[in-house]
Design an enzyme around this catalytic site. Structure first.
Site, short mmCIF file in Angstrom:
data_model
loop_
_atom_site.label_atom_id
_atom_site.label_comp_id
_atom_site.label_asym_id
_atom_site.label_seq_id
_atom_site.Cartn_x
_atom_site.Cartn_y
_atom_site.Cartn_z
N HIS A 141 0.81 -0.60 -0.30
CA HIS A 141 -0.30 -0.07 0.24
C HIS A 141 0.86 0.96 0.32
CE1 HIS A 141 -3.24 3.13 1.33
NE2 HIS A 141 -4.13 1.63 0.30
N HIS A 142 0.21 2.48 -0.86
CA HIS A 142 1.63 3.38 -0.42
C HIS A 142 1.37 3.99 0.70
CE1 HIS A 142 3.30 6.45 -2.98
NE2 HIS A 142 2.76 6.70 -4.62
N SER A 143 0.60 3.66 1.72
CA SER A 143 0.51 4.51 2.89
C SER A 143 1.62 4.05 3.01
CB SER A 143 -0.39 4.21 3.28
OG SER A 143 -0.81 2.71 4.35
#
Length: 472
Positions: A141-143
């Site tokens: 995930h980009h987070s």
């Protein structure tokens, strides 16, 4: 493993979660595909190897903990129930196991959102590829990470210590002319001169930042309709193109441009050709592009988070000549770097971390629900290993990047270097006007055109030199 102190997400990290929440068809994960020599390992030994290696990466065994009503930023906490088989998956490419079959698997993997009740990553073993090959698809995930941090995480899954090449950090800070390399001077006149120089530099920096912030806001919120932009569906397509890194560097050397300039010029070429085929107007303002810029220091490459800003150049799809187009890209990227856009973005992110999280969270949710029509695509460049690497003793033949798409951006392009190749990974919404396969082919042809121009210029130069020798 004992649980450590919870780490809060930055406003930017959390923003990727909120952007994903704003559209049920968005999956804000980034990824990479490694195509390896066979034979493929059995699933159990593959899972055991991955289990050992991901435990060296704290984020891979941590889960999100959120707070009611956004009273505080989400936190990373250790997952006491971590089980690697929740994250390691196995699938097979359809016959005949060619690139198109692999790309279908990649698209299906990237369509689905990651489960936020578990650590936010997956690792897929894909067998059934032609010539006895297999593939490893890593999704995070980009987070959790930006492109450079994710590349560092991928290197940890490889055998031994993989060397990852990163470009020198290009500072967006103007020099202040102050002395930093010795003891303070005792000359009062020098104090006044130094203070005056610092004041001027600060004023210039403030002007650049404010100007850059205004440009970003104007360009994102512009009502200009982008033919390539539009709402997302639940389905994706994927394509990729690899070119010789030596060819790209020869273009750079001949015309005094960067690898990123050449990559963006080839992307521009692909979009232009696609638009011409569809009789769409190729105006100077037709292709506003979001270009992420890393703001990591060299000692921060290993940190699992996001440290990026943005630039928003217009790619010159209105220019037909390949060499003129390359020079226009170079000039526009140079102007974007000098405009203060990336510095303004960095300061905005830093300032948001000082505000109450509830305020930033609600603001991001509101902004990500607005109908964005000012930006058409995203193009991000992430260096990969400079030498060939192995996984479980199998050589990685090629490495393909996977960017995310969201916020009406129906096409995303990621660029990565690996050994002697530069590879473009293109993901698109299934209903996008231009397919990723068409763009990937166009990018390859765009590089070939620039290679031809480079060779022609060299021949012309040699002929000119020979003529001068004959005259003399």
């Amino acid at each position: 493993m004992t649980a450590g102190k919870p780490e809060r997400l930055s406003a930017l990290d959390a923003g990727f979660l909120q952007a994903e929440d704003s559209d049920r068809h968005t999956s804000l994960a980034i990824g990479a595909v490694a195509v390896l020599e066979g034979p493929a390992p059995d699933v159990e030994s593959f899972a055991s190897t991955i289990d050992v290696r991901v435990r060296q990466l704290p984020r891979c065994t941590q889960v999100l903990r959120t707070h009611p009503f956004d009273t505080s930023a989400p936190e990373w906490v250790h997952d006491d129930a971590f089980e690697v088989r929740h994250h390691v998956r196995h699938t097979a490419a359809a016959a005949p196991g060619d690139d198109a079959a692999l790309y279908c698997v990649v698209a299906e993997v990237m369509e689905r959102r990651l489960d936020r009740d578990r650590p936010l990553w997956e690792c897929w073993l894909v067998d059934g590829l032609a010539d006895g090959r297999w593939a490893l698809v890593v999704k995070v995930h980009h987070s959790v990470a930006d492109g450079i941090a994710a590349s560092t995480m991928f290197s940890a899954l490889c055998d031994g210590a993989s060397i990852v090449e990163y470009p020198p950090h290009e500072s967006d800070h103007p020099s202040d002319g102050a002395r930093h390399d010795g003891l303070p001077t005792m000359n009062p006149l020098s104090w006044l001169t130094g203070a005056w120089n610092v004041s001027l530099a600060t004023a210039r920096s403030a002007w650049r930042v404010s100007s850059g912030a205004a440009q970003i806001a104007t360009r994102i919120l512009s009502p200009q309709s982008q033919a390539m932009a539009g709402p997302l569906t639940a389905m994706r397509r994927y394509g990729a193109a690899s070119v010789s890194l030596a060819d790209v560097k020869s273009i750079c050397h001949r015309f005094d441009v960067t690898v990123n300039d050449v990559a963006l010029a080839a992307i521009t070429d692909a979009f232009r050709e696609a638009m011409v085929r569809r009789d769409e107007p190729t105006r100077s303002d037709s292709l506003r592009t979001l270009v992420p810029v890393s703001v990591r220091r060299p000692d921060e490459l290993h940190l699992p988070d996001n440290r990026v800003s943005v630039m928003l150049p217009l790619l010159p799809v209105d220019i037909a000549d390949p060499l003129e187009r390359l020079r226009a890209v170079h000039n526009r990227m140079t102007q974007s770097k000098a405009s203060g856009q990336s510095r303004a973005g960095s300061l905005a992110v830093a300032a948001s971390n000082l505000l109450p999280f509830a305020l930033t969270a609600w603001t991001v949710r509101l902004l990500t629900r607005l109908p964005q029509r000012g930006v058409a695509t995203v193009a991000t460049n992430v260096p990969g290993p400079r030498t060939r690497v192995t996984v479980m003793g199998r050589a990685v033949q090629s490495l393909l990047p996977i960017p995310p798409i969201a916020l009406n951006l129906r096409i995303g392009i990621a660029i990565t270097s690996y050994a002697d190749e530069l590879t473009f990974g293109v993901i698109g919404d299934f209903d996008a006007t231009v397919s990723p396969e068409e763009l990937a082919n166009g990018i390859r042809e765009g590089v070939e055109r620039l290679v031809s121009v480079t060779k022609a210029c060299r021949r012309s130069r040699r002929a000119g030199n020979q003529l001068l020798l004959l005259i003399s």
